[in-house]
Design an enzyme around this catalytic site. Structure first.
Site, short mmCIF file in Angstrom:
data_model
loop_
_atom_site.label_atom_id
_atom_site.label_comp_id
_atom_site.label_asym_id
_atom_site.label_seq_id
_atom_site.Cartn_x
_atom_site.Cartn_y
_atom_site.Cartn_z
NE ARG A 176 45.01 48.08 32.85
CZ ARG A 176 43.97 47.77 32.09
NH1 ARG A 176 44.15 47.13 30.94
NH2 ARG A 176 42.75 48.10 32.45
CG HIS B 215 39.80 46.98 36.65
ND1 HIS B 215 40.26 48.29 36.52
CD2 HIS B 215 39.46 46.59 35.38
CE1 HIS B 215 40.20 48.64 35.25
NE2 HIS B 215 39.73 47.63 34.54
CD GLN C 84 35.21 47.70 33.91
OE1 GLN C 84 36.20 47.92 33.22
NE2 GLN C 84 33.97 47.88 33.45
CG ASP D 25 37.01 39.75 33.54
OD1 ASP D 25 37.19 40.00 32.33
OD2 ASP D 25 37.83 40.09 34.43
CB CYS E 284 35.36 44.73 32.71
SG CYS E 284 36.46 43.30 32.55
NE ARG F 52 36.96 51.90 33.18
CZ ARG F 52 38.06 51.19 32.89
NH1 ARG F 52 37.97 50.08 32.19
NH2 ARG F 52 39.26 51.57 33.32
N1 NVA Z 1 40.45 40.40 34.58
C1 NVA Z 1 40.93 41.03 33.37
C2 NVA Z 1 40.34 42.39 33.21
C3 NVA Z 1 40.76 43.14 31.97
C4 NVA Z 1 40.20 44.51 31.91
C5 NVA Z 1 42.46 41.07 33.38
O1 NVA Z 1 43.02 41.36 34.44
O2 NVA Z 1 43.05 40.82 32.35
N1 CP Z 2 37.91 46.99 30.97
C1 CP Z 2 39.18 47.42 30.79
O1 CP Z 2 39.88 47.84 31.74
O2 CP Z 2 39.58 47.42 29.50
P1 CP Z 2 41.06 47.67 28.97
O3 CP Z 2 41.91 46.52 29.38
O4 CP Z 2 40.91 47.77 27.47
O5 CP Z 2 41.58 48.96 29.56
#
Ligand code: NVA
Ligand code: CP
Length: 302
Positions: free
Chosen positions: A106, A133, A136, A221, A261, A289
Protein backbone atom coordinates in the site's frame (compact mmCIF):
# COMPACT_ATOMS: atom_id res chain seq x y z
CA UNK A 1 14.34 -5.50 -15.36
CA UNK A 2 11.17 -7.03 -16.81
CA UNK A 3 9.82 -10.38 -15.74
CA UNK A 4 6.89 -12.66 -16.40
CA UNK A 5 5.65 -12.92 -12.81
CA UNK A 6 1.86 -12.57 -12.46
CA UNK A 7 1.28 -9.39 -10.47
CA UNK A 8 -2.02 -7.78 -9.43
CA UNK A 9 -1.48 -4.04 -9.71
CA UNK A 10 -4.81 -3.27 -11.38
CA UNK A 11 -7.79 -5.44 -12.33
CA UNK A 12 -6.45 -5.40 -15.91
CA UNK A 13 -3.65 -7.74 -14.85
CA UNK A 14 -6.19 -10.59 -15.00
CA UNK A 15 -8.60 -11.57 -17.80
CA UNK A 16 -12.37 -11.24 -17.33
CA UNK A 17 -12.65 -15.04 -17.11
CA UNK A 18 -9.93 -15.28 -14.48
CA UNK A 19 -11.54 -12.45 -12.50
CA UNK A 20 -14.93 -14.16 -12.57
CA UNK A 21 -13.23 -17.42 -11.53
CA UNK A 22 -11.69 -15.58 -8.57
CA UNK A 23 -15.07 -14.30 -7.42
CA UNK A 24 -16.62 -17.77 -7.67
CA UNK A 25 -13.66 -19.22 -5.76
CA UNK A 26 -14.00 -16.52 -3.09
CA UNK A 27 -17.61 -17.63 -2.52
CA UNK A 28 -16.44 -21.27 -2.21
CA UNK A 29 -13.59 -20.42 0.17
CA UNK A 30 -16.00 -18.38 2.30
CA UNK A 31 -18.33 -21.39 2.59
CA UNK A 32 -15.40 -23.68 3.49
CA UNK A 33 -14.25 -21.27 6.20
CA UNK A 34 -17.78 -20.99 7.63
CA UNK A 35 -17.94 -24.82 7.78
CA UNK A 36 -14.71 -24.80 9.81
CA UNK A 37 -12.78 -26.69 7.12
CA UNK A 38 -8.98 -26.59 7.25
CA UNK A 39 -7.55 -25.82 3.81
CA UNK A 40 -3.84 -24.99 3.68
CA UNK A 41 -2.44 -24.84 0.14
CA UNK A 42 0.08 -22.11 1.13
CA UNK A 43 1.92 -24.06 3.89
CA UNK A 44 5.36 -22.52 4.56
CA UNK A 45 4.65 -19.58 2.24
CA UNK A 46 5.18 -16.01 3.37
CA UNK A 47 3.55 -12.78 2.26
CA UNK A 48 5.44 -9.57 3.00
CA UNK A 49 3.17 -6.56 3.61
CA UNK A 50 4.45 -3.02 3.16
CA UNK A 51 2.09 -0.29 4.36
CA UNK A 52 3.11 3.31 3.68
CA UNK A 53 -0.43 4.39 4.61
CA UNK A 54 -2.82 3.34 7.41
CA UNK A 55 -5.02 0.27 7.08
CA UNK A 56 -7.40 -1.85 9.12
CA UNK A 57 -9.23 -4.10 6.62
CA UNK A 58 -6.40 -4.68 4.15
CA UNK A 59 -3.91 -5.50 6.86
CA UNK A 60 -6.16 -7.85 8.84
CA UNK A 61 -7.59 -9.61 5.77
CA UNK A 62 -4.19 -10.36 4.21
CA UNK A 63 -2.64 -11.47 7.48
CA UNK A 64 -5.56 -13.68 8.50
CA UNK A 65 -5.97 -14.91 4.92
CA UNK A 66 -2.37 -16.11 4.78
CA UNK A 67 -2.72 -17.79 8.18
CA UNK A 68 -5.95 -19.57 7.19
CA UNK A 69 -4.27 -20.81 3.98
CA UNK A 70 -1.45 -22.34 6.06
CA UNK A 71 1.21 -19.67 5.52
CA UNK A 72 2.17 -16.46 7.26
CA UNK A 73 2.53 -12.73 6.72
CA UNK A 74 5.17 -10.29 7.89
CA UNK A 75 4.54 -6.58 8.20
CA UNK A 76 7.34 -4.30 6.98
CA UNK A 77 6.66 -0.86 8.37
CA UNK A 78 8.57 1.57 6.12
CA UNK A 79 9.60 3.54 9.22
CA UNK A 80 11.36 0.59 10.87
CA UNK A 81 12.97 -0.73 7.68
CA UNK A 82 15.50 0.78 5.30
CA UNK A 83 12.60 1.70 2.97
CA UNK A 84 11.92 4.75 5.15
CA UNK A 85 15.60 5.73 5.01
CA UNK A 86 15.61 5.91 1.24
CA UNK A 87 16.90 2.51 0.05
CA UNK A 88 16.01 2.35 -3.65
CA UNK A 89 12.73 0.59 -4.44
CA UNK A 90 14.57 -1.57 -6.99
CA UNK A 91 17.00 -2.92 -4.38
CA UNK A 92 14.27 -3.48 -1.79
CA UNK A 93 12.20 -5.38 -4.34
CA UNK A 94 15.09 -7.67 -5.31
CA UNK A 95 16.03 -8.42 -1.71
CA UNK A 96 12.55 -8.93 -0.24
CA UNK A 97 11.33 -10.98 -3.20
CA UNK A 98 14.33 -13.32 -2.85
CA UNK A 99 13.04 -14.38 0.58
CA UNK A 100 9.24 -14.35 0.41
CA UNK A 101 6.54 -15.77 -1.89
CA UNK A 102 4.43 -12.67 -2.43
CA UNK A 103 4.42 -8.98 -1.53
CA UNK A 104 1.42 -6.79 -0.78
CA UNK A 105 2.05 -3.04 -0.99
CA UNK A 106 0.00 0.00 0.00
CA UNK A 107 1.66 3.20 -1.12
CA UNK A 108 1.02 6.63 -2.65
CA UNK A 109 2.25 7.01 -6.26
CA UNK A 110 1.16 4.12 -8.46
CA UNK A 111 4.52 4.34 -10.27
CA UNK A 112 6.22 3.14 -7.06
CA UNK A 113 4.36 -0.19 -7.07
CA UNK A 114 5.07 -0.56 -10.80
CA UNK A 115 8.80 -0.07 -10.16
CA UNK A 116 8.66 -2.51 -7.28
CA UNK A 117 6.85 -5.13 -9.39
CA UNK A 118 9.27 -4.75 -12.30
CA UNK A 119 12.09 -5.70 -9.93
CA UNK A 120 10.32 -8.42 -7.94
CA UNK A 121 10.78 -12.13 -8.61
CA UNK A 122 7.47 -12.92 -6.82
CA UNK A 123 3.89 -11.63 -7.31
CA UNK A 124 3.19 -8.08 -6.11
CA UNK A 125 -0.36 -7.22 -5.01
CA UNK A 126 -1.72 -3.67 -4.92
CA UNK A 127 -3.25 -3.01 -1.49
CA UNK A 128 -4.13 0.56 -2.61
CA UNK A 129 -2.26 3.35 -4.38
CA UNK A 130 -3.30 6.93 -5.11
CA UNK A 131 -4.75 5.64 -8.41
CA UNK A 132 -6.26 2.19 -7.78
CA UNK A 133 -7.64 -0.21 -5.17
CA UNK A 134 -8.25 -3.45 -7.10
CA UNK A 135 -8.53 -5.78 -4.06
CA UNK A 136 -11.49 -3.71 -2.86
CA UNK A 137 -13.29 -4.41 -6.10
CA UNK A 138 -12.91 -8.17 -5.73
CA UNK A 139 -14.80 -7.92 -2.42
CA UNK A 140 -17.38 -5.53 -3.87
CA UNK A 141 -18.15 -7.75 -6.85
CA UNK A 142 -18.35 -10.79 -4.58
CA UNK A 143 -20.83 -8.95 -2.36
CA UNK A 144 -23.04 -8.03 -5.30
CA UNK A 145 -22.93 -11.61 -6.61
CA UNK A 146 -23.91 -13.02 -3.20
CA UNK A 147 -26.85 -10.63 -2.87
CA UNK A 148 -28.09 -10.36 -6.46
CA UNK A 149 -26.38 -12.99 -8.65
CA UNK A 150 -25.01 -12.24 -12.10
CA UNK A 151 -23.54 -8.75 -12.33
CA UNK A 152 -23.67 -8.47 -16.14
CA UNK A 153 -25.96 -5.62 -17.11
CA UNK A 154 -26.42 -4.32 -13.56
CA UNK A 155 -26.32 -0.56 -12.95
CA UNK A 156 -24.03 0.93 -10.31
CA UNK A 157 -23.95 4.59 -9.24
CA UNK A 158 -20.76 6.11 -7.85
CA UNK A 159 -21.48 9.31 -5.89
CA UNK A 160 -18.55 11.40 -4.65
CA UNK A 161 -14.86 11.71 -5.42
CA UNK A 162 -13.39 10.38 -8.68
CA UNK A 163 -10.65 8.69 -6.64
CA UNK A 164 -8.63 5.46 -6.53
CA UNK A 165 -11.63 3.28 -5.62
CA UNK A 166 -13.70 4.97 -8.34
CA UNK A 167 -10.95 4.22 -10.88
CA UNK A 168 -10.96 0.54 -9.96
CA UNK A 169 -14.78 0.55 -10.19
CA UNK A 170 -14.46 1.95 -13.72
CA UNK A 171 -12.11 -0.87 -14.74
CA UNK A 172 -14.46 -3.37 -13.08
CA UNK A 173 -17.42 -2.05 -15.07
CA UNK A 174 -15.65 -2.93 -18.33
CA UNK A 175 -14.14 -6.22 -17.14
CA UNK A 176 -17.32 -7.54 -15.45
CA UNK A 177 -19.65 -5.88 -17.98
CA UNK A 178 -21.86 -3.63 -15.86
CA UNK A 179 -22.87 0.03 -16.21
CA UNK A 180 -21.29 2.60 -13.86
CA UNK A 181 -22.87 6.05 -13.61
CA UNK A 182 -20.50 8.44 -11.83
CA UNK A 183 -21.48 11.73 -10.17
CA UNK A 184 -18.75 13.99 -8.80
CA UNK A 185 -18.53 17.69 -8.01
CA UNK A 186 -16.98 19.75 -10.82
CA UNK A 187 -13.22 19.41 -10.72
CA UNK A 188 -13.27 16.05 -8.91
CA UNK A 189 -13.96 13.83 -11.93
CA UNK A 190 -11.94 10.63 -12.37
CA UNK A 191 -8.69 10.69 -14.39
CA UNK A 192 -9.32 11.25 -18.10
CA UNK A 193 -7.09 8.38 -19.20
CA UNK A 194 -9.04 5.89 -17.08
CA UNK A 195 -12.36 7.38 -18.21
CA UNK A 196 -11.33 7.04 -21.85
CA UNK A 197 -10.39 3.40 -21.41
CA UNK A 198 -13.78 2.59 -19.89
CA UNK A 199 -16.07 4.87 -21.93
CA UNK A 200 -18.22 1.94 -23.14
CA UNK A 201 -19.35 1.16 -19.57
CA UNK A 202 -19.43 4.51 -17.75
CA UNK A 203 -21.17 7.87 -17.71
CA UNK A 204 -19.96 10.95 -15.82
CA UNK A 205 -22.14 13.79 -14.53
CA UNK A 206 -22.04 16.46 -11.82
CA UNK A 207 -25.61 15.62 -10.69
CA UNK A 208 -25.97 12.87 -8.09
CA UNK A 209 -29.74 12.50 -8.76
CA UNK A 210 -29.06 11.65 -12.40
CA UNK A 211 -26.42 9.06 -11.53
CA UNK A 212 -28.58 7.07 -9.10
CA UNK A 213 -31.59 6.74 -11.43
CA UNK A 214 -32.27 3.02 -12.03
CA UNK A 215 -29.24 2.06 -9.93
CA UNK A 216 -29.05 -1.42 -8.41
CA UNK A 217 -26.15 -0.30 -6.24
CA UNK A 218 -25.14 3.10 -4.84
CA UNK A 219 -21.46 3.41 -3.83
CA UNK A 220 -19.49 6.18 -2.22
CA UNK A 221 -16.18 6.74 -0.43
CA UNK A 222 -14.58 9.36 1.78
CA UNK A 223 -14.37 12.89 0.38
CA UNK A 224 -10.69 13.18 1.39
CA UNK A 225 -8.51 10.15 0.74
CA UNK A 226 -5.30 9.38 2.59
CA UNK A 227 -2.75 12.01 1.59
CA UNK A 228 -5.46 14.67 1.06
CA UNK A 229 -5.89 15.59 4.72
CA UNK A 230 -4.90 19.22 4.01
CA UNK A 231 -7.82 19.56 1.57
CA UNK A 232 -10.45 18.31 4.05
CA UNK A 233 -12.16 21.65 4.70
CA UNK A 234 -12.15 22.74 1.09
CA UNK A 235 -13.55 19.35 0.02
CA UNK A 236 -16.28 19.51 2.65
CA UNK A 237 -17.65 22.57 0.85
CA UNK A 238 -17.18 21.19 -2.67
CA UNK A 239 -18.87 17.86 -1.82
CA UNK A 240 -21.77 19.25 0.26
CA UNK A 241 -24.37 18.12 -2.31
CA UNK A 242 -22.84 14.65 -2.64
CA UNK A 243 -23.93 13.03 0.61
CA UNK A 244 -25.70 9.70 0.13
CA UNK A 245 -28.80 10.21 2.27
CA UNK A 246 -32.28 8.67 2.36
CA UNK A 247 -33.59 11.14 -0.22
CA UNK A 248 -30.87 10.15 -2.71
CA UNK A 249 -31.30 6.41 -2.00
CA UNK A 250 -35.04 6.78 -2.67
CA UNK A 251 -34.21 7.82 -6.25
CA UNK A 252 -32.34 4.56 -6.94
CA UNK A 253 -34.13 1.24 -7.44
CA UNK A 254 -36.29 0.23 -4.45
CA UNK A 255 -34.03 -2.66 -3.50
CA UNK A 256 -30.73 -0.86 -4.26
CA UNK A 257 -27.74 -1.95 -2.21
CA UNK A 258 -25.46 0.60 -0.54
CA UNK A 259 -21.70 -0.09 -0.60
CA UNK A 260 -18.70 1.77 0.88
CA UNK A 261 -15.15 0.44 1.13
CA UNK A 262 -14.80 1.95 4.66
CA UNK A 263 -13.60 3.74 6.68
CA UNK A 264 -16.77 5.88 6.47
CA UNK A 265 -17.48 9.31 7.87
CA UNK A 266 -21.14 9.46 8.92
CA UNK A 267 -22.71 12.85 8.26
CA UNK A 268 -20.25 13.58 5.45
CA UNK A 269 -20.32 11.26 2.38
CA UNK A 270 -23.14 9.14 3.85
CA UNK A 271 -25.75 9.55 6.56
CA UNK A 272 -25.92 7.12 9.48
CA UNK A 273 -29.46 6.25 8.37
CA UNK A 274 -28.15 4.87 5.07
CA UNK A 275 -24.93 3.15 6.13
CA UNK A 276 -26.57 1.64 9.22
CA UNK A 277 -29.88 1.04 7.44
CA UNK A 278 -31.45 -2.03 5.78
CA UNK A 279 -30.02 -1.40 2.29
CA UNK A 280 -26.42 -1.24 3.47
CA UNK A 281 -24.13 -4.23 2.82
CA UNK A 282 -20.92 -2.55 3.98
CA UNK A 283 -20.00 -5.07 6.69
CA UNK A 284 -20.56 -8.05 4.39
CA UNK A 285 -18.42 -6.14 1.86
CA UNK A 286 -15.67 -5.61 4.46
CA UNK A 287 -15.67 -9.28 5.49
CA UNK A 288 -15.44 -10.30 1.86
CA UNK A 289 -12.02 -8.65 1.66
CA UNK A 290 -10.79 -11.75 3.51
CA UNK A 291 -12.47 -14.29 1.25
CA UNK A 292 -11.76 -12.55 -2.06
CA UNK A 293 -8.09 -12.03 -1.21
CA UNK A 294 -7.73 -15.66 -0.12
CA UNK A 295 -8.85 -16.58 -3.64
CA UNK A 296 -6.29 -14.11 -5.01
CA UNK A 297 -3.48 -15.45 -2.79
CA UNK A 298 -4.33 -19.03 -3.79
CA UNK A 299 -4.15 -18.05 -7.46
CA UNK A 300 -0.92 -16.00 -7.28
CA UNK A 301 1.05 -17.82 -4.59
CA UNK A 302 -0.37 -21.34 -4.90
N1 NVA B 1 -10.13 6.42 -1.15
C1 NVA B 1 -9.70 6.01 0.17
C2 NVA B 1 -9.89 4.53 0.34
C3 NVA B 1 -9.50 3.98 1.69
C4 NVA B 1 -9.64 2.50 1.77
C5 NVA B 1 -8.25 6.42 0.40
O1 NVA B 1 -7.45 6.29 -0.52
O2 NVA B 1 -7.95 6.87 1.50
N1 CP C 1 -11.23 -0.52 2.53
C1 CP C 1 -9.95 -0.53 2.94
O1 CP C 1 -9.00 -0.76 2.16
O2 CP C 1 -9.80 -0.38 4.28
P1 CP C 1 -8.44 -0.16 5.06
O3 CP C 1 -7.89 1.18 4.69
O4 CP C 1 -8.81 -0.26 6.51
O5 CP C 1 -7.46 -1.25 4.67
Amino acid sequence: MTNSVQHFLTLDDLSPDTLQGLIDRAVELKALTKQGAIYQPLKNKTLAMIFSKSSTRTRVSFEVGMRQLGGGAINLNPNDTQIGRGEPIEDTARVVSSMVDGIMIRTDAHSKIETFAANSSVPVINGLTDDYHPCQLLADIQTFQELRGNIKGATFAWVGDGNNVCHSFMNAARLFDFQLNIATPKGFEPALEISDKNRSHISITNESDAAVENADVVVTDTWASMGQEDEKNQRKVAFADFCVDDALMSKANNDAIFLHCLPAYRGMEVTASVIDGPQSAVFQEAENRLHAQKALLELLLG
